[in-house]
Design a protein around this motif. Structure first.
Motif, mmCIF file in Angstrom:
data_model
loop_
_atom_site.group_PDB
_atom_site.id
_atom_site.type_symbol
_atom_site.label_atom_id
_atom_site.label_comp_id
_atom_site.label_asym_id
_atom_site.label_seq_id
_atom_site.Cartn_x
_atom_site.Cartn_y
_atom_site.Cartn_z
ATOM 1 N N VAL A 75 -1.339 2.806 15.531
ATOM 2 C CA VAL A 75 -1.201 1.986 14.328
ATOM 3 C C VAL A 75 -1.973 0.681 14.500
ATOM 4 O O VAL A 75 -1.708 -0.112 15.400
ATOM 5 C CB VAL A 75 0.278 1.683 14.047
ATOM 6 C CG1 VAL A 75 0.403 0.765 12.825
ATOM 7 C CG2 VAL A 75 1.052 2.975 13.822
ATOM 8 N N LEU A 103 0.343 6.823 15.989
ATOM 9 C CA LEU A 103 0.769 6.999 14.601
ATOM 10 C C LEU A 103 1.829 8.092 14.476
ATOM 11 O O LEU A 103 2.804 7.937 13.733
ATOM 12 C CB LEU A 103 -0.452 7.334 13.740
ATOM 13 C CG LEU A 103 -0.308 7.230 12.224
ATOM 14 C CD1 LEU A 103 0.032 5.804 11.810
ATOM 15 C CD2 LEU A 103 -1.588 7.684 11.538
ATOM 16 N N ALA A 104 1.634 9.182 15.208
ATOM 17 C CA ALA A 104 2.558 10.309 15.087
ATOM 18 C C ALA A 104 3.914 10.027 15.715
ATOM 19 O O ALA A 104 4.880 10.739 15.437
ATOM 20 C CB ALA A 104 1.939 11.554 15.736
ATOM 21 N N GLN A 127 4.212 6.804 4.904
ATOM 22 C CA GLN A 127 3.045 7.684 4.878
ATOM 23 C C GLN A 127 2.139 7.311 6.036
ATOM 24 O O GLN A 127 1.773 6.141 6.200
ATOM 25 C CB GLN A 127 2.295 7.551 3.552
ATOM 26 C CG GLN A 127 1.037 8.412 3.462
ATOM 27 C CD GLN A 127 0.287 8.210 2.156
ATOM 28 O OE1 GLN A 127 0.817 7.630 1.214
ATOM 29 N NE2 GLN A 127 -0.950 8.676 2.109
ATOM 30 N N ARG A 128 1.802 8.300 6.842
ATOM 31 C CA ARG A 128 0.911 8.081 7.987
ATOM 32 C C ARG A 128 -0.476 8.577 7.618
ATOM 33 O O ARG A 128 -0.660 9.761 7.368
ATOM 34 C CB ARG A 128 1.451 8.807 9.214
ATOM 35 C CG ARG A 128 2.834 8.309 9.643
ATOM 36 C CD ARG A 128 3.563 9.312 10.526
ATOM 37 N NE ARG A 128 4.902 8.847 10.862
ATOM 38 C CZ ARG A 128 5.959 9.011 10.088
ATOM 39 N NH1 ARG A 128 5.822 9.640 8.914
ATOM 40 N NH2 ARG A 128 7.149 8.576 10.458
ATOM 41 N N THR A 129 -1.440 7.674 7.584
ATOM 42 C CA THR A 129 -2.803 8.013 7.186
ATOM 43 C C THR A 129 -3.724 7.867 8.393
ATOM 44 O O THR A 129 -4.031 6.746 8.807
ATOM 45 C CB THR A 129 -3.288 7.093 6.050
ATOM 46 O OG1 THR A 129 -2.356 7.153 4.958
ATOM 47 C CG2 THR A 129 -4.667 7.512 5.566
ATOM 48 N N SER A 132 -5.326 5.384 11.668
ATOM 49 C CA SER A 132 -4.577 4.240 12.202
ATOM 50 C C SER A 132 -3.807 3.444 11.151
ATOM 51 O O SER A 132 -3.464 2.301 11.395
ATOM 52 C CB SER A 132 -5.548 3.297 12.923
ATOM 53 O OG SER A 132 -6.559 2.835 12.035
ATOM 54 N N THR A 133 -3.534 4.044 9.978
ATOM 55 C CA THR A 133 -2.884 3.282 8.915
ATOM 56 C C THR A 133 -1.478 3.807 8.648
ATOM 57 O O THR A 133 -1.276 5.010 8.464
ATOM 58 C CB THR A 133 -3.708 3.340 7.612
ATOM 59 O OG1 THR A 133 -5.008 2.800 7.853
ATOM 60 C CG2 THR A 133 -3.029 2.533 6.513
ATOM 61 N N LEU A 134 -0.531 2.883 8.614
ATOM 62 C CA LEU A 134 0.852 3.201 8.272
ATOM 63 C C LEU A 134 1.166 2.542 6.926
ATOM 64 O O LEU A 134 1.057 1.322 6.793
ATOM 65 C CB LEU A 134 1.809 2.685 9.347
ATOM 66 C CG LEU A 134 3.287 3.054 9.184
ATOM 67 C CD1 LEU A 134 3.493 4.529 9.497
ATOM 68 C CD2 LEU A 134 4.152 2.197 10.093
#
Length: 271
Positions: A75, A103-104, A127-129, A132-134
């Protein structure tokens, strides 16, 4: 009729028999070679299938390892959406401990624990994108009324959750115009019914309600700032009742109506 001597005829039959045997042998060899080629093609196809399947599985395992155990998909960006009264920068700061985590591996329980300090948060989705975006999508509680406690007046939502103290440090700079909730204890059946009614009112019309009372879940009454009384009944069909009431008020604004009864929205009564 075949001509020639008996020896010649027997020789011809022997030559014909040898030719037939040779042709049969040649056909058999061709058939065997075709079967070998067919079997070889099937075995090669199966081998390719195994190779492709194992390769895909290996890629999946590699992706999982990269996603879960390496910093390549950690993240680095936290986005907060859906805020109205909350400051998204303040929420992002509260979620900062998640930065640098794979992230996971970021769980909903961890996000919930970091959001507990925000009373205004009613619910959220994560939402996990990759890479590296949360993204955290918030749903804020709706303030529906003021409630008098021993320590002073507070603003509450439809479930009876205290959102802030009126005039307190957490109160918004511009206080909302909200009705007083006089419906028993917070969280009681009567209060929950009154809360559902207030929540169903359009925000601009809610500002015209001075007080909401409820002696029971089936006996909700609105006291308007104009002095008119609205018999609401139960919280059932509140959306429909709100539409009927606003239409009645608009239609009778020059008549001087003192009471409205929308407990049966299909047959409303005015006095």
């Amino acid at each position: 009729m075949t001509s020639g001597t008996p020896e010649e005829r027997r020789g011809a039959r022997r030559r014909g028999g040898i030719g037939a045997v040779w042709r049969a042998s040649l056909a058999r060899r061709r058939h065997d070679r075709a079967e070998v080629r067919r079997f070889t093609r099937k075995r090669a196809a199966r081998r390719r299938g195994w190779i492709i399947g194992l390769g895909s599985f290996a890629l999946l395992i590699a992706f999982v390892i990269v996603a879960v155990y390496t910093p390549l998909m950690s993240v680095r960006t936290i986005e907060v959406e859906g805020t109205s009264r909350l400051d998204p920068a303040t929420v992002q700061e509260a979620l900062a401990p998640l930065e640098g985590r794979p992230l996971a591996q970021v769980s909903n329980a961890e996000v919930e624990a970091l959001l507990e300090e925000f009373v205004l948060v009613q619910s959220y989705t994560v939402q996990r994108t990759p890479p590296s975006t949360l993204v955290v999508q918030l749903v804020e509680r709706e303030p529906i009324g003021r409630y008098e406690q021993d320590a002073g007046e507070v603003v509450v939502d439809a479930a009876g959750v205290v959102l802030w103290q009126v005039g307190g440090e957490d109160a918004p700079e511009e206080e909302l115009t909200l009705p007083v909730m006089d419906a028993g204890a917070l969280g009681s059946e009567a209060f929950l019914a009154a809360g559902r009614v207030s929540l169903a009112l359009p925000s601009d019309f809610r500002a015209q309600v001075a007080k909401i009372t409820a002696s029971s879940p089936e006996n909700v009454v609105l006291h308007l700032t104009s002095g008119a009384i609205v018999t609401w009944g139960s919280a059932e069909d509140s959306q429909r009742k709100a539409q009927v009431l606003t239409s009645l008020i608009t239609a009778t604004q020059d008549v001087g109506v003192s009471s409205y009864d929308v407990s049966s929205p299909d047959t409303p009564v005015t006095h």
